[in-house]
Design a protein around this motif. Structure first.
Motif, PDB file in Angstrom:
ATOM      1  N   HIS A   1       0.811  -1.213   0.000  1.00 45.68           N
ATOM      2  CA  HIS A   1       0.000   0.000   0.000  1.00 45.68           C
ATOM      3  C   HIS A   1       0.847   1.266   0.000  1.00 45.68           C
ATOM      4  O   HIS A   1       0.377   2.329  -0.420  1.00 45.68           O
ATOM      5  CB  HIS A   1      -0.920   0.004   1.228  1.00 45.68           C
ATOM      6  CG  HIS A   1      -0.183   0.146   2.526  1.00 45.68           C
ATOM      7  ND1 HIS A   1       0.485  -0.922   3.118  1.00 45.68           N
ATOM      8  CD2 HIS A   1       0.026   1.222   3.337  1.00 45.68           C
ATOM      9  CE1 HIS A   1       1.056  -0.510   4.234  1.00 45.68           C
ATOM     10  NE2 HIS A   1       0.794   0.790   4.396  1.00 45.68           N
ATOM     11  N   GLU A   2       2.096   1.167   0.447  1.00 45.37           N
ATOM     12  CA  GLU A   2       2.951   2.343   0.536  1.00 45.37           C
ATOM     13  C   GLU A   2       3.473   2.808  -0.825  1.00 45.37           C
ATOM     14  O   GLU A   2       3.845   3.979  -0.979  1.00 45.37           O
ATOM     15  CB  GLU A   2       4.162   2.062   1.433  1.00 45.37           C
ATOM     16  CG  GLU A   2       3.856   1.991   2.914  1.00 45.37           C
ATOM     17  CD  GLU A   2       5.132   2.033   3.729  1.00 45.37           C
ATOM     18  OE1 GLU A   2       5.370   3.073   4.354  1.00 45.37           O
ATOM     19  OE2 GLU A   2       5.886   1.042   3.719  1.00 45.37           O
ATOM     20  N   TRP A   3       3.496   1.913  -1.812  1.00 48.38           N
ATOM     21  CA  TRP A   3       4.165   2.269  -3.060  1.00 48.38           C
ATOM     22  C   TRP A   3       3.469   1.792  -4.329  1.00 48.38           C
ATOM     23  O   TRP A   3       3.535   2.439  -5.363  1.00 48.38           O
ATOM     24  CB  TRP A   3       5.596   1.708  -3.048  1.00 48.38           C
ATOM     25  CG  TRP A   3       5.643   0.201  -2.912  1.00 48.38           C
ATOM     26  CD1 TRP A   3       5.626  -0.515  -1.755  1.00 48.38           C
ATOM     27  CD2 TRP A   3       5.692  -0.761  -3.964  1.00 48.38           C
ATOM     28  NE1 TRP A   3       5.671  -1.872  -2.016  1.00 48.38           N
ATOM     29  CE2 TRP A   3       5.713  -2.040  -3.374  1.00 48.38           C
ATOM     30  CE3 TRP A   3       5.730  -0.656  -5.357  1.00 48.38           C
ATOM     31  CZ2 TRP A   3       5.754  -3.224  -4.124  1.00 48.38           C
ATOM     32  CZ3 TRP A   3       5.778  -1.830  -6.106  1.00 48.38           C
ATOM     33  CH2 TRP A   3       5.800  -3.095  -5.493  1.00 48.38           C
ATOM     34  N   TYR A   4       2.769   0.664  -4.269  1.00 49.74           N
ATOM     35  CA  TYR A   4       2.210   0.056  -5.473  1.00 49.74           C
ATOM     36  C   TYR A   4       0.865   0.681  -5.834  1.00 49.74           C
ATOM     37  O   TYR A   4      -0.030   0.799  -4.992  1.00 49.74           O
ATOM     38  CB  TYR A   4       2.043  -1.457  -5.266  1.00 49.74           C
ATOM     39  CG  TYR A   4       1.466  -2.189  -6.452  1.00 49.74           C
ATOM     40  CD1 TYR A   4       2.255  -2.457  -7.565  1.00 49.74           C
ATOM     41  CD2 TYR A   4       0.144  -2.613  -6.457  1.00 49.74           C
ATOM     42  CE1 TYR A   4       1.738  -3.132  -8.650  1.00 49.74           C
ATOM     43  CE2 TYR A   4      -0.382  -3.296  -7.539  1.00 49.74           C
ATOM     44  CZ  TYR A   4       0.417  -3.556  -8.644  1.00 49.74           C
ATOM     45  OH  TYR A   4      -0.097  -4.215  -9.721  1.00 49.74           O
ATOM     46  N   ASP A   5       0.724   1.108  -7.093  1.00 48.93           N
ATOM     47  CA  ASP A   5      -0.497   1.770  -7.554  1.00 48.93           C
ATOM     48  C   ASP A   5      -0.820   2.960  -6.647  1.00 48.93           C
ATOM     49  O   ASP A   5      -1.966   3.202  -6.289  1.00 48.93           O
ATOM     50  CB  ASP A   5      -1.671   0.781  -7.586  1.00 48.93           C
ATOM     51  CG  ASP A   5      -2.807   1.274  -8.475  1.00 48.93           C
ATOM     52  OD1 ASP A   5      -2.604   2.257  -9.211  1.00 48.93           O
ATOM     53  OD2 ASP A   5      -3.904   0.681  -8.416  1.00 48.93           O
ATOM     54  N   ASN A   6       0.219   3.692  -6.287  1.00 50.29           N
ATOM     55  CA  ASN A   6       0.105   4.804  -5.352  1.00 50.29           C
ATOM     56  C   ASN A   6       0.705   6.050  -6.007  1.00 50.29           C
ATOM     57  O   ASN A   6       1.870   6.046  -6.396  1.00 50.29           O
ATOM     58  CB  ASN A   6       0.854   4.462  -4.056  1.00 50.29           C
ATOM     59  CG  ASN A   6       0.670   5.493  -2.967  1.00 50.29           C
ATOM     60  OD1 ASN A   6       0.527   6.686  -3.227  1.00 50.29           O
ATOM     61  ND2 ASN A   6       0.696   5.040  -1.720  1.00 50.29           N
ATOM     62  N   ILE A   7      -0.079   7.114  -6.152  1.00 54.28           N
ATOM     63  CA  ILE A   7       0.397   8.311  -6.850  1.00 54.28           C
ATOM     64  C   ILE A   7       0.598   9.505  -5.914  1.00 54.28           C
ATOM     65  O   ILE A   7       0.773  10.630  -6.372  1.00 54.28           O
ATOM     66  CB  ILE A   7      -0.562   8.712  -7.984  1.00 54.28           C
ATOM     67  CG1 ILE A   7      -1.968   8.994  -7.438  1.00 54.28           C
ATOM     68  CG2 ILE A   7      -0.597   7.641  -9.064  1.00 54.28           C
ATOM     69  CD1 ILE A   7      -2.910   9.579  -8.462  1.00 54.28           C
ATOM     70  N   ASP A   8       0.620   9.263  -4.634  1.00 52.45           N
ATOM     71  CA  ASP A   8       0.751  10.362  -3.685  1.00 52.45           C
ATOM     72  C   ASP A   8       2.221  10.633  -3.382  1.00 52.45           C
ATOM     73  O   ASP A   8       2.807  10.046  -2.473  1.00 52.45           O
ATOM     74  CB  ASP A   8      -0.005  10.044  -2.397  1.00 52.45           C
ATOM     75  CG  ASP A   8      -0.093  11.243  -1.465  1.00 52.45           C
ATOM     76  OD1 ASP A   8       0.521  12.288  -1.783  1.00 52.45           O
ATOM     77  OD2 ASP A   8      -0.759  11.139  -0.418  1.00 52.45           O
TER      78      ASP A   8
END
Length: 466
Positions: free
Chosen positions: A331-338
């Motif tokens: 959740h920290e990096w994968y499919d994450n655009i923040d």
């Protein structure tokens, strides 16, 4: 058909500041005209490396026998505020790391074609930077690869010997040493093997800003920052591109927005996934002394945690990576655009990094001066997507660089511009065949059944797709 986004792939409004953007001027938020032009021949989405490279070659390499095209570049935030302005500044071709995998998948000729394409970027960019007198701290140097894990070092030796066995000319530039001399040669205290080869270092933001300023000053492009694209709809033989500041009619659309490409082209959502990474700047306090570094590094510690590093002319170090540490925390990096939030599980890895890794740095008191994150576009099969978008006439893509765009994008932009300027097929662009975007590649990613890519750049693989 419309292309409304399936996912909200607009960049975050408040990204963390990166070291490269510390001397931004008013051009960062430039708008060539107060309002959007009503129409343009070619519209480029993204004012990072990919969009800028394509714009430059569209303008400078155009066929003089054809009418000049109008070019408009739209950027969701300020110029170069995405991955290009947040990377490690490392112009490092992959001479051998992934080449054995590409040989197995596509054969020796295709693999070598890709390696030589990356290698060609180093002299090409050196020549361009000197020709255009670009002040971007470019340095032509050597990159030193380090393996501090015995198993990984032996695998690296085997890879080196395998590629030498193919009698590849470019391997003459690679120096490799396995064994007791590796620490002394590399400077890394725990090195079990080391290699070196020609590479470059630069200040990416300054490079992009200079090129865009030049194009704007010559009247060759209309640049509009803070203008996110929200939808694209066909209208006759052109397109209506909707943005947060109104609409513009475009004859052709180039998607150069890398990690965010799946928003406007949903068929790419499984092929190019946004993934966050981490990077930082390390400084030595005044009054302390550290050994001068003149080479860049790819360093893998005993736990196989990979870092990329460049020394700066001011004596500071820019280093990033550490993906091995945060890989389990999807959740920290994968499919994450923040890119306004750090990756929690890796943000302290570089505390004391220089002291524990390199000889002579033990008493330097080197500390992390600034740390940031960025959003990269990782492709399902490890290869970028360049060319005409399948089943969407008038759409083109240059995206999915796997955190390795520095030695891929400049000449890919040149090739894509040639497709548009000269109306030639991909095969006549000089871009490696493995980078051609195809319907088959998109469908393989959507099915999730084929071998996937090295998503973290550390030699491991991770299942992509949604």
């Amino acid at each position: 058909m419309g292309s409304a986004a399936k996912h909200n792939y607009l960049p975050a409004a408040n990204p963390q500041p990166a070291f490269w953007g510390r001397d931004v001027d008013e051009f960062h938020n430039h708008r060539t005209t107060p309002e959007l032009p009503q129409e343009t021949d070619v519209l480029i989405i993204g004012a990072g490396y990919a969009g800028t490279a394509t714009a430059w070659h569209l303008v400078k390499d155009r066929n003089p026998s054809k009418a000049k095209q109008t070019v408009t570049v739209l950027e969701a935030r300020g110029i170069c505020s995405g991955a290009t302005g947040r990377n490690g500044g490392h112009l490092r071709p992959d001479l051998y790391g992934h080449i054995p995998t590409y040989i197995k998948r596509a054969g020796l000729e295709a693999a070598v074609e890709l390696a030589e394409f990356e290698i060609a970027h180093v002299p090409a960019l050196k020549q361009f930077i000197e020709q255009e007198k670009i002040d971007c701290d470019f340095v032509l140097s050597r990159c030193i690869d380090v393996w501090s894990n015995e198993e990984a070092a032996k695998n690296a030796l085997q890879t080196y010997e395998t590629l030498k066995g193919h009698s590849l000319a470019y391997m003459n530039d690679v120096f490799f040493k396995y064994g007791a001399d590796a620490p002394g040669i590399s400077g890394a205290k725990d090195a079990k093997a080391t290699a070196s080869y020609t590479a470059g270092m630069m200040w990416p933001y300054k490079f992009i800003r200079h090129v865009l300023k030049s194009l704007v000053a010559s009247g060759d492009i209309n640049l509009q920052t803070h203008c996110p694209v929200t939808d694209i709809k066909p209208e006759g033989d052109s397109f209506v591109v909707k943005t947060a500041r109104g609409s513009i009619k475009a004859g052709k659309v180039i998607h150069a927005n890398n990690a965010y490409v799946g928003g406007l082209l949903p068929e790419y959502a499984s092929s190019i996934v946004p993934c966050k990474g981490i990077c930082c700047r390390i400084t030595v306090p005044e009054g302390k002394v550290a050994p001068a570094m003149t080479t860049s590094y790819i360093e893998r510690d005993a736990d196989k945690t990979l870092s990329y590093l460049i020394p700066r002319p001011d004596g500071s170090i820019v280093v990033g990576g550490a993906s091995f540490l945060f890989k389990p925390n999807i959740h920290e990096w994968y499919d994450n655009i923040d890119d306004g939030v750090l990756i929690e599980s890796a943000k302290h890895y570089y505390d004391g990094y220089m002291q524990r890794t390199f000889a002579g740095w033990e008493d330097s008191d080197a500390k992390v001066d600034q740390i940031w994150t960025g959003v990269m576009g990782y492709s399902y099969d490890s290869n970028s997507h360049i060319g005409a978008v399948p089943d969407r006439p008038g759409h083109y893509v240059i995206a999915g660089f796997n955190g390795h765009g520095m030695p891929v994008i400049w000449l890919s932009g040149k090739g894509l511009a040639k497709m548009i300027n000269d109306d030639v097929p991909f095969e006549k662009t000089g871009v490696p065949r493995l980078l051609k975007t195809t319907k088959d590649r998109l469908e393989r990613a959507q099915s999730g059944k084929e071998e996937h890519g090295d998503i973290l750049g550390d030699g491991s693989v991770f299942p992509l797709g949604r």
